[in-house]
Design a protein around this motif. Structure first.
Motif: not given
Length: 406
Positions: A383-390
């Protein structure tokens, strides 16, 4: 500003206690933070709400900043939102936005005030619909003067051009004009390929100029982004001292990774305003389809001029489910981090979530927050990686999400 507020800001910022050039930088930054810093907050509320799964049962505690995110969270109609900030300016701005959403007659007037933020009739809107319902202290604040003009007049003169961030973006545009950059090419781009071509042709060469390289290597040059000296040092350390490369990559992400028609952060950077007719990208709280939900939820929000640790210390145990810390932890000493996480852990409901950002990429908590506290939480890497990418704001090195065990 009261002595108490000044002390709180100083406590948050000063990591160099004895006098030195480093401590002088701390004090200059703290002085700036006593006024308006962020007319617009630069963290993406959409990726935050997605990562957090924000819903109607949630009790949220967040840093207020310019209010865009706090107001946007309300469109999800959580049970409560407590927004805190050490800047009296930010506190008054958040309270003004809440009152305006409740009192203004329609979305058009709300957008004129906080979307356009440069309409001549905005002062009359404030005087007729909003200021009479504020307490005497808040009315005095907005009727008070800033550089010889009443503060409320800023909403008729381009509010997003004010504050530390607004001044910084003005300086960026000056440098860009000197370098021959024309941002209309970016704002009219039809594809990501067009945006990337603009970056390669017009922005990337700026980072090779002596002026930009000289300025970027000075701590004070990034005060306008709200980056205090301690955070600048961590950013530079993570980049092996190559701060220019970090700034170039984050500018590339801002201008190239998201369609310009969907990224209001890029619009503010390139235009210093949202699209005038309201058809461009804006934060969720300014979207017409969210106005009635926002209006209905304003009574669930409280805004406090206090530190988040102190506010949580007075909250009942197991009473909060969402914590949004922005990048505040980058400013903190180990003792301050431990005190904060002690109160977060005590007040957290089962399944509570904590979301925060870091100037550098790595999670800063392991090894700094006592293990007996951090072991009660799980780091959600996917979830952290997705939030950073988005995250369309593109200014930070990492977005991090923790979940309460049990």
């Amino acid at each position: 500003m009261s002595d108490t507020t000044s002390d709180l800001i100083g406590e948050a910022v000063y990591q160099n206690r004895s006098f030195s050039f480093a401590s002088l930088s701390d004090r200059v930054f703290a002085r700036l933070f006593r006024g308006l810093v962020y007319p617009q907050i630069w963290e993406d509320p959409v990726c935050d709400m997605t990562a957090l799964g924000l819903g109607r049962e949630d009790h949220v505690v967040c840093i207020a900043s310019g209010g865009c995110n706090m107001m946007s969270y309300l469109t999800a109609r959580p049970a409560s939102v407590t927004a805190v900030d050490l800047s009296p300016w930010h506190v008054e701005l958040n309270r003004l936005k809440l009152e305006a959403a409740q009192r203004l007659p329609d979305h058009a007037s709300f957008y004129a005030l906080f979307g356009n933020a440069d309409q001549a009739e905005n002062v009359a809107l404030l005087d007729r619909y909003v200021l009479p319902y504020l307490n005497s202290q808040a009315r005095a604040f907005w009727n008070g003067r800033e550089r010889f003009r009443r503060r409320k007049s800023m909403f008729a003169r381009g509010f997003y051009r004010f504050g530390v961030l607004g001044t910084f973006l003005g300086a960026v545009h000056l440098v860009a004009r000197i370098g021959g950059v024309d941002f209309t090419r970016l704002l009219s781009a039809r594809t990501l390929e067009d945006q990337r071509a603009f970056f390669e042709d017009e922005i990337k060469p700026l980072y090779r100029s002596r002026l930009v390289r000289f300025a970027a290597r000075r701590r004070a040059s990034l005060f306008g982004l709200g980056i205090p000296p301690a955070q600048y040092d961590k950013l530079a350390a993570d980049a092996d001292g190559e701060i220019v490369k970090v700034l170039e990559e984050r500018t590339r992400k801002l201008f190239c990774d998201f369609p310009i028609g969907e990224n209001y952060f890029a619009w503010q950077a390139a235009n210093r305003a949202y699209k005038e007719d309201g058809t461009g990208p804006v934060p969720p709280y300014l979207e017409k389809q969210n106005f009635e939900a926002l209006r209905a939820a304003t009574g669930r929000a409280t805004v406090l001029n206090r530190s988040i640790t102190d506010v949580l210390a007075e909250a009942p145990a197991a009473s909060k489910s969402v914590y949004v810390l922005l990048d505040a932890q980058d400013w903190m000493t180990d003792d301050q981090l431990a005190a904060l996480w002690r109160e977060i852990t005590r007040t957290a409901m089962p399944g509570a979530r904590v979301l925060f950002r870091t100037g550098g990429g790595p999670d800063i908590l392991p090894g700094r927050v006592p293990a007996e506290l951090l072991d009660q939480w799980t780091y959600d890497a996917p979830a952290s990686e997705r939030a950073f990418a988005e995250d369309r704001s593109a200014i930070y090195g990492g977005v991090h999400l923790y979940r309460r065990k049990g």
